[in-house]
Design a protein around this motif. Structure first.
Motif, mmCIF file in Angstrom:
data_model
loop_
_atom_site.group_PDB
_atom_site.id
_atom_site.type_symbol
_atom_site.label_atom_id
_atom_site.label_comp_id
_atom_site.label_asym_id
_atom_site.label_seq_id
_atom_site.Cartn_x
_atom_site.Cartn_y
_atom_site.Cartn_z
ATOM 1 N N LYS A 128 0.819 -1.233 0.000
ATOM 2 C CA LYS A 128 0.000 0.000 0.000
ATOM 3 C C LYS A 128 0.845 1.274 0.000
ATOM 4 C CE LYS A 128 -4.113 -2.003 2.027
ATOM 5 N NZ LYS A 128 -4.734 -2.365 3.288
ATOM 6 N N PRO A 129 1.946 1.329 0.758
ATOM 7 C CA PRO A 129 2.730 2.581 0.739
ATOM 8 C C PRO A 129 3.575 2.744 -0.522
ATOM 9 C CG PRO A 129 3.319 1.152 2.630
ATOM 10 C CD PRO A 129 2.502 0.351 1.688
ATOM 11 N N GLY A 130 3.525 1.824 -1.444
ATOM 12 C CA GLY A 130 4.386 1.875 -2.632
ATOM 13 C C GLY A 130 5.577 0.943 -2.442
ATOM 14 N N ILE A 131 6.665 1.230 -3.175
ATOM 15 C CA ILE A 131 7.842 0.348 -3.068
ATOM 16 C C ILE A 131 8.284 0.273 -1.599
ATOM 17 C CG2 ILE A 131 9.433 2.269 -3.598
ATOM 18 C CD1 ILE A 131 10.207 -1.094 -4.929
ATOM 19 N N LEU A 132 8.586 -0.905 -1.135
ATOM 20 C CA LEU A 132 8.985 -1.046 0.267
ATOM 21 C C LEU A 132 10.477 -0.739 0.389
ATOM 22 C CD1 LEU A 132 7.008 -4.224 1.426
ATOM 23 C CD2 LEU A 132 6.317 -1.817 1.461
ATOM 24 N N ALA B 64 8.879 -10.505 7.507
ATOM 25 C CA ALA B 64 8.992 -11.248 6.240
ATOM 26 C C ALA B 64 9.363 -10.320 5.082
ATOM 27 C CB ALA B 64 7.672 -11.947 5.947
ATOM 28 N N GLN B 65 8.892 -9.069 5.143
ATOM 29 C CA GLN B 65 9.176 -8.130 4.034
ATOM 30 C C GLN B 65 10.591 -7.559 4.125
ATOM 31 O OE1 GLN B 65 6.034 -5.379 4.948
ATOM 32 N NE2 GLN B 65 4.557 -6.314 3.529
ATOM 33 N N ARG B 66 11.138 -7.546 5.330
ATOM 34 C CA ARG B 66 12.384 -6.820 5.588
ATOM 35 C C ARG B 66 13.559 -7.195 4.668
ATOM 36 N NH1 ARG B 66 11.116 -6.445 11.282
ATOM 37 N NH2 ARG B 66 9.416 -5.112 10.603
ATOM 38 N N PRO B 67 13.754 -8.466 4.349
ATOM 39 C CA PRO B 67 14.902 -8.790 3.491
ATOM 40 C C PRO B 67 14.866 -8.106 2.117
ATOM 41 C CG PRO B 67 13.975 -10.790 4.444
ATOM 42 C CD PRO B 67 13.044 -9.672 4.784
ATOM 43 N N TYR B 68 13.699 -7.573 1.747
ATOM 44 C CA TYR B 68 13.552 -7.025 0.391
ATOM 45 C C TYR B 68 13.517 -5.493 0.367
ATOM 46 C CZ TYR B 68 12.395 -11.863 -0.346
ATOM 47 O OH TYR B 68 12.460 -13.226 -0.377
ATOM 48 N N LEU B 69 13.676 -4.864 1.535
ATOM 49 C CA LEU B 69 13.571 -3.401 1.558
ATOM 50 C C LEU B 69 14.712 -2.781 0.751
ATOM 51 C CD1 LEU B 69 12.639 -2.755 5.317
ATOM 52 C CD2 LEU B 69 11.147 -3.237 3.356
ATOM 53 N N LYS B 70 14.362 -1.774 -0.044
ATOM 54 C CA LYS B 70 15.385 -1.094 -0.844
ATOM 55 C C LYS B 70 15.916 0.116 -0.058
ATOM 56 C CE LYS B 70 14.675 -4.079 -3.923
ATOM 57 N NZ LYS B 70 15.513 -5.263 -3.817
ATOM 58 N N SER B 71 17.073 0.574 -0.457
ATOM 59 C CA SER B 71 17.652 1.704 0.292
ATOM 60 C C SER B 71 16.820 2.962 0.034
ATOM 61 C CB SER B 71 19.105 1.884 -0.161
ATOM 62 O OG SER B 71 19.300 3.174 -0.642
ATOM 63 N N ARG C 295 6.781 6.382 -5.715
ATOM 64 C CA ARG C 295 6.947 5.008 -5.219
ATOM 65 C C ARG C 295 5.818 4.102 -5.700
ATOM 66 N NH1 ARG C 295 9.980 4.905 0.556
ATOM 67 N NH2 ARG C 295 11.702 6.220 -0.103
ATOM 68 N N ASP C 296 5.053 4.625 -6.642
ATOM 69 C CA ASP C 296 3.921 3.862 -7.146
ATOM 70 C C ASP C 296 4.381 2.843 -8.194
ATOM 71 O OD1 ASP C 296 4.620 6.249 -8.612
ATOM 72 O OD2 ASP C 296 3.069 5.609 -10.013
ATOM 73 N N LEU C 297 3.453 1.968 -8.568
ATOM 74 C CA LEU C 297 3.797 0.869 -9.469
ATOM 75 C C LEU C 297 4.374 1.379 -10.788
ATOM 76 C CD1 LEU C 297 3.830 -2.123 -10.237
ATOM 77 C CD2 LEU C 297 1.397 -1.958 -10.786
ATOM 78 N N MET C 298 3.759 2.436 -11.353
ATOM 79 C CA MET C 298 4.241 2.955 -12.637
ATOM 80 C C MET C 298 5.700 3.411 -12.524
ATOM 81 S SD MET C 298 3.771 3.467 -15.719
ATOM 82 C CE MET C 298 3.332 4.446 -17.101
ATOM 83 N N THR C 299 5.998 4.170 -11.476
ATOM 84 C CA THR C 299 7.374 4.656 -11.331
ATOM 85 C C THR C 299 8.337 3.487 -11.136
ATOM 86 O OG1 THR C 299 6.440 6.577 -10.227
ATOM 87 C CG2 THR C 299 8.821 6.306 -10.094
ATOM 88 N N VAL C 300 7.902 2.508 -10.339
ATOM 89 C CA VAL C 300 8.781 1.352 -10.104
ATOM 90 C C VAL C 300 9.058 0.628 -11.431
ATOM 91 C CG1 VAL C 300 8.999 -0.861 -8.911
ATOM 92 C CG2 VAL C 300 8.030 1.105 -7.712
ATOM 93 N N VAL C 301 8.034 0.473 -12.238
ATOM 94 C CA VAL C 301 8.237 -0.207 -13.529
ATOM 95 C C VAL C 301 9.200 0.615 -14.406
ATOM 96 C CG1 VAL C 301 7.079 -0.893 -15.680
ATOM 97 C CG2 VAL C 301 6.084 -1.517 -13.474
ATOM 98 N N GLN C 302 9.016 1.923 -14.376
ATOM 99 C CA GLN C 302 9.926 2.775 -15.174
ATOM 100 C C GLN C 302 11.370 2.656 -14.699
ATOM 101 O OE1 GLN C 302 7.882 6.448 -14.414
ATOM 102 N NE2 GLN C 302 6.825 6.449 -16.390
ATOM 103 N N GLN C 303 11.545 2.652 -13.398
ATOM 104 C CA GLN C 303 12.898 2.639 -12.834
ATOM 105 C C GLN C 303 13.560 1.265 -12.921
ATOM 106 O OE1 GLN C 303 14.575 5.316 -11.442
ATOM 107 N NE2 GLN C 303 12.882 6.533 -12.239
ATOM 108 N N VAL C 304 12.776 0.248 -12.583
ATOM 109 C CA VAL C 304 13.348 -1.100 -12.424
ATOM 110 C C VAL C 304 13.463 -1.836 -13.762
ATOM 111 C CG1 VAL C 304 12.848 -3.373 -11.398
ATOM 112 C CG2 VAL C 304 12.588 -1.303 -10.019
ATOM 113 N N LYS C 305 12.560 -1.524 -14.669
ATOM 114 C CA LYS C 305 12.483 -2.234 -15.956
ATOM 115 C C LYS C 305 12.387 -3.754 -15.741
ATOM 116 C CE LYS C 305 15.253 1.317 -18.290
ATOM 117 N NZ LYS C 305 15.053 2.273 -17.195
#
Ligand SMILES: NC(=O)C1=CN([C@@H]2O[C@H](COP(=O)(O)OP(=O)(O)OC[C@H]3O[C@@H](n4cnc5c(N)ncnc54)[C@H](O)[C@@H]3O)[C@@H](O)[C@H]2O)C=CC1
Ligand SMILES: CC(=O)C(=O)O
Ligand SMILES: [Mg+2]
Length: 602
Positions: free
Chosen positions: A346-350, A360-367, A376-386
């Motif tokens: 819900k808050p966007g990229i974790l 459980a989510q902690r190992p995947y947190l990004k800096s 931090r929304d899905l569209m931006t993440v897709v643009q950034q992460v490809k």
């Protein structure tokens, strides 16, 4: 009558005559022994049935034909589901045979999405109880109530739910018993697990579903969910009772809420053979779909850039399975492998500055620095992460929009897109849209079944029909259970789960032809279960957790050993035995005789 097989053991499901101590109307009302119009003339005489049945003796095939006509006449899927429930209560063999003969057509009626409707309407549609209902306020009776099901050896497979997070439709309280029943029906139809050696359970801890709380017909505890220590003690009492009463049983957790699913799995996994379908089953089947997708795109695990939208029980379960596979394949640490996976909730990229993330989510947190000043929304993440893989486990319908999908497709030739939220109406996108938006390039698999999609996607715009794989834990959990039960594994280890994934991948049609679905369909589900069970058993033996003796080492023998022990929906000749003389020849049948006789728990 059961006998030792060529492997010198007593198979779990036997063939030949079936001992029965029941007669007359009691026999006709017994779902396991009843054959209805298919009782033979000899059986009608020996079991006092002659005046109780019309004279014509019919075959199982004729009964299936009639049942199918009755089924087809029902006006909608929920009515069809109710019809099948009644049929199961009347005649197990006929029910499973009808399902077996029409599985692709009926799968979505006995399972998601229709089973979700049945669960939502449980207290309205209720006719007859099935399974065990444990009450959090009767913790002292848990052992006693569980013992009513039968004797120690009689249970191989238990599905338990507390009804909090059912099939994407949230808290359904005691109606959750139907998911336990449905998952067990799938273990029988998909993996031949003996239908009389399984036990569905609901832990009734109350419900936070206001609609149910305000419904005078609601059958469960009409109070808010009990949580905290009282809940944990209740679950603990249940687990202890299972171990005492059914020491051989394999325990499958289903549809627990986010706060409990993984916590309970982590607690009990080192102690007993147990499995959480939403975490591990979903992780396994999705990893299998990803392997098949990467085969088509000619990529490797090191190429994976995976975005998961909805980082709850299923989402993180998938992340863990994929991360562990990457770590093993690349020979890197899990921390390093987690860098290839981005979780969105819900808050966007974790990220490290996100509030209230779970263990459980902690190992995947990004800096947080990496995401400072960015959306931090899905569209931006897709643009950034490809990403080359996008998975939805959010229950947010239509959240994979045309813009997002086309953005993804602008970076990769064949995007792998898996909208897994159930039921159908909650899918993050529907296959027809995904294919249209990507000009047929997307490799799609979905959480619920979808019809094939037609479109002008072939060479030079030629019309093509693309089949859509169902990426549901039902592809894999029956085989994992079968392998665990047959090997009597004392634990379900990580290596056994990885083996299960390989068992599915080997059966993936996309490995042989890249225009076909990523995962095998329900038409070959029993073969898939054998493949999964074989791998699971081999891994259990290698890991030293298999207790069963005499497991064949040669693969062909192992397959035969597995198949021989799978239950098939066929009528067996009945052999009358006096109640006193009723032996346990056919292993597993005694619960029926025992319960009818009112066998007292030990
Ligand atoms: N295909 C399959 O085999 C399976 C599918 N599922 C489906 O996956 C879905 C999720 O199930 P669970 O993980 O058990 O539930 P869950 O409640 O544990 O997880 C859902 C997650 O989605 C998040 N979410 C909700 N709204 C969001 C938004 N607007 N943006 C981003 N994230 C959002 C929630 O905060 C939560 O973390 C359900 O629809 C379920 O039916 C679950 C298990 C297996
Ligand atoms: C498939 C499944 O287990 C779920 O949707 O919860
Ligand atoms: Mg589930």
């Amino acid at each position: 009558m059961s006998s030792t097989s060529k492997f010198g053991h007593l198979p779990l499901s036997s063939t030949g005559p079936l001992e029965c101590a029941l007669k007359g109307t009691v026999l006709l009302k017994h779902q396991y022994f009843n054959k209805g119009s298919a009782f033979t003339p000899d059986e009608r005489r020996d079991f006092e049935l002659s005046g109780l049945l019309p004279p014509r003796v019919q075959t199982l095939d004729q009964q299936v034909q009639r049942a199918y006509e009755q089924y087809s006449a029902r006006p909608d899927d929920l009515a069809k589901n109710t019809f099948l429930t009644s049929l199961k209560e009347q005649n197990n063999v006929l029910y499973f045979r009808l399902l077996h003969d029409h599985l692709p057509e009926m799968f979505n009626v006995v399972y998601t999405p229709t089973e979700g409707d049945a669960i939502q309407n449980y207290s309205r549609l209720f006719r007859q109880p099935e399974g065990i209902f444990l009450n959090i306020h009767d913790v002292d009776r848990v052992h006693h109530d569980l013992s009513l099901w039968g004797l120690a050896d009689d249970v191989d497979y238990i599905v338990v739910t507390d009804g909090e997070e059912i099939l994407g439709i949230g808290d359904q309280g005691c109606g959750g018993i139907l998911i336990s029943i449905a998952k067990l029906a799938l273990t029988t139809i998909c993996a031949g697990i003996h239908p009389n050696r399984v036990l569905p359970v609901v832990l009734d801890c109350g419900t936070d579903n206001e609609k149910l709380l305000n419904d005078p017909l609601y059958l469960g505890l009409r109070e808010k969910r009990v949580r905290g220590k009282q809940y944990d003690d209740f679950v603990d009492t249940f687990i202890k009772a299972v171990r005492e009463l059914y020491p051989k049983a394999y325990l499958h957790f289903e549809d627990f809420g986010l706060g409990n699913a993984r916590r309970l799995l982590n607690k009990y996994r080192p102690q007993i053979p147990c499995f959480n379908d939403d975490v591990q089953g979903t992780g396994c089947v999705t990893l299998a779909a990803i392997f098949a997708g990467l085969h088509v795109t000619k990529q490797k695990l090191e190429d994976v850039r995976l975005v998961i939208f909805g980082a709850g029980t299923a989402g993180v379960g998938i992340a863990d399975q994929v991360r562990d596979a990457i770590a093993t394949e690349r020979g890197i640490s899990k921390e390093e492998a987690a860098k290839q996976i981005w979780l969105i909730d819900k808050p966007g990229i974790l990220a490290s500055d996100t509030d209230n993330t779970t263990d459980a989510q902690r190992p995947y947190l990004k800096s947080e620095d990496e995401w400072k000043g960015k959306g931090r929304d899905l569209m931006t993440v897709v643009q950034q992460v490809k990403p080359n893989i996008l998975i939805g486990t959010s229950t947010v319908p239509r959240s994979f929009t045309k813009e997002i999908v086309q953005e993804m497709a602008s970076h990769v030739d064949r995007p792998i897109i898996l909208p897994l939220s159930n039921p159908t109406r909650l899918h993050e996108a529907v296959p027809a849209d995904l294919l249209e938006w990507t000009n047929g390039k997307a490799l799609v698999a979905t959480g619920s079944p979808f019809k094939p999609v037609k479109g002008p996607w072939g060479e030079n715009g030629k019309e093509l029909e693309i089949e859509i794989a169902e990426c549901n834990n039902s592809v894999v959990f029956p085989g994992i259970g079968l392998g665990s039960i047959l090997s009597r594994a004392k634990l379900l280890t990580d290596k056994m789960l990885v083996a299960a994934v390989n068992g599915v991948v080997e059966m993936s049609p996309a490995l042989r032809d890249d225009t076909v679905p990523l995962l095998p369909g329900v038409d070959v589900v029993r073969d898939v279960s054998v493949s999964v069970a074989r791998k699971v058993i081999q891994a259990a033996v290698e890991e030293g957790v298999a207790i069963e003796e005499g497991i064949p080492e040669v693969e062909a023998d192992l397959d035969e050993w597995i198949r021989e022990q799978m239950w098939n929906p066929v009528y067996r000749p009945l052999k009358f035995v006096n109640k006193e003389g009723a032996s346990r020849e056919a292993k597993g049948e005694m619960r029926v005789v025992g319960s009818v006789e009112g066998r007292k728990p030990e």
